[in-house]
Design an enzyme around this catalytic site. Structure first.
Site, PDB file in Angstrom:
ATOM      1  CG  ASP A  92      -1.932  -1.016   1.279  1.00 40.53           C
ATOM      2  OD1 ASP A  92      -1.777  -1.989   0.414  1.00 40.53           O
ATOM      3  OD2 ASP A  92      -2.851  -0.973   2.015  1.00 40.53           O
ATOM      4  CE  LYS A 154      -5.029   1.892   2.746  1.00 39.54           C
ATOM      5  NZ  LYS A 154      -3.951   1.131   3.469  1.00 39.54           N
ATOM      6  CE  LYS A 183      -6.734  -1.511   2.768  1.00 37.88           C
ATOM      7  NZ  LYS A 183      -5.169  -1.941   2.989  1.00 37.88           N
TER       8      LYS A 183
END
Length: 219
Positions: A92, A154, A183
């Site tokens: 991430d 995300k 996400k």
């Protein structure tokens, strides 16, 4: 949606700076018990988590240039390579928010491509920190991430003034389409919140409250 299906959408997360190995052990034990898709941890803890999670299906997700995203591309690539050696299976990465606001499209696409290449086929999620962006910038960022070849956009680090919102997830999904997953993370603490995010289009939920979310199913 049953407990297993919900758990498989959750990255069970612990990214605070003031944690211990006992906290990581608890996180990993919960991930095994509840069947979470992954644990999301800082790179230092990868080897310990790898040992705790061996012979399980729980993946190890780590964060890159977290939580600010303002390092150079080569620094981010180095973090990915080192984390990969340690055993990370998903990454991430925080986008360079300043470069995003300055519309440095070519720079950002190149950076994402370099990080994706360094990940050697592993999943890369790009955090855009929606609380700092206009809707136009959120759309712009999602388009860049698609072109860069990452796997997820995300919403948030969880360290900003606001986390995921249903409206943002819906917006990101409308741009991501089938080419990019979404996400949602930051401030998701209950089953009801998680379900709202999933219904809005979230494919994965990042949360430190995974156990509470699962236990809230069916109540």
């Amino acid at each position: 949606m049953n407990r297993y299906e919900l758990a498989q959408k959750i990255d069970h997360t612990l990214l605070r700076p003031n944690i211990s190995l006992l906290d990581i052990e608890r996180l990993c034990n919960e991930a095994k018990e509840f069947g979470f898709y992954s644990v999301c941890i800082n790179p230092y803890y990868i080897p310990y988590a790898k040992e705790l999670l061996k012979d399980t299906k729980v993946k190890i997700c780590t964060v890159i240039d977290f939580p600010l995203g303002a390092s150079t591309t080569s620094m981010k690539v180095y973090q990915v390579r080192e984390s990969l050696k340690l055993g990370a299976e998903e990454f991430d990465m925080v986008i360079n928010i300043g470069a995003l606001k300055d519309k440095k499209r070519d720079y950002l696409i190149s950076e994402i491509r370099e990080v994706v290449k360094a990940a050697e086929g592993k999943v890369v999620k790009v955090i855009i920190e929606t609380c700092y962006l206009t809707d136009e910038e959120k759309i712009y960022a999602t388009e860049i991430i698609k072109e860069g070849g990452a796997h997820f956009v995300k919403t948030s680090t969880g360290f900003g003034p606001q986390g995921a919102t249903v409206q943002d997830v819906r917006l990101l999904k409308s741009i991501a389409g089938n080419d990019l997953k979404v996400k949602a993370s930051g401030g998701i603490r209950t089953f009801e919140q998680a379900l709202e995010m999933i219904n809005a289009g979230a494919d994965r939920i990042g949360t430190s409250s995974g156990v509470s979310i699962i236990n809230g199913l069916g109540k």
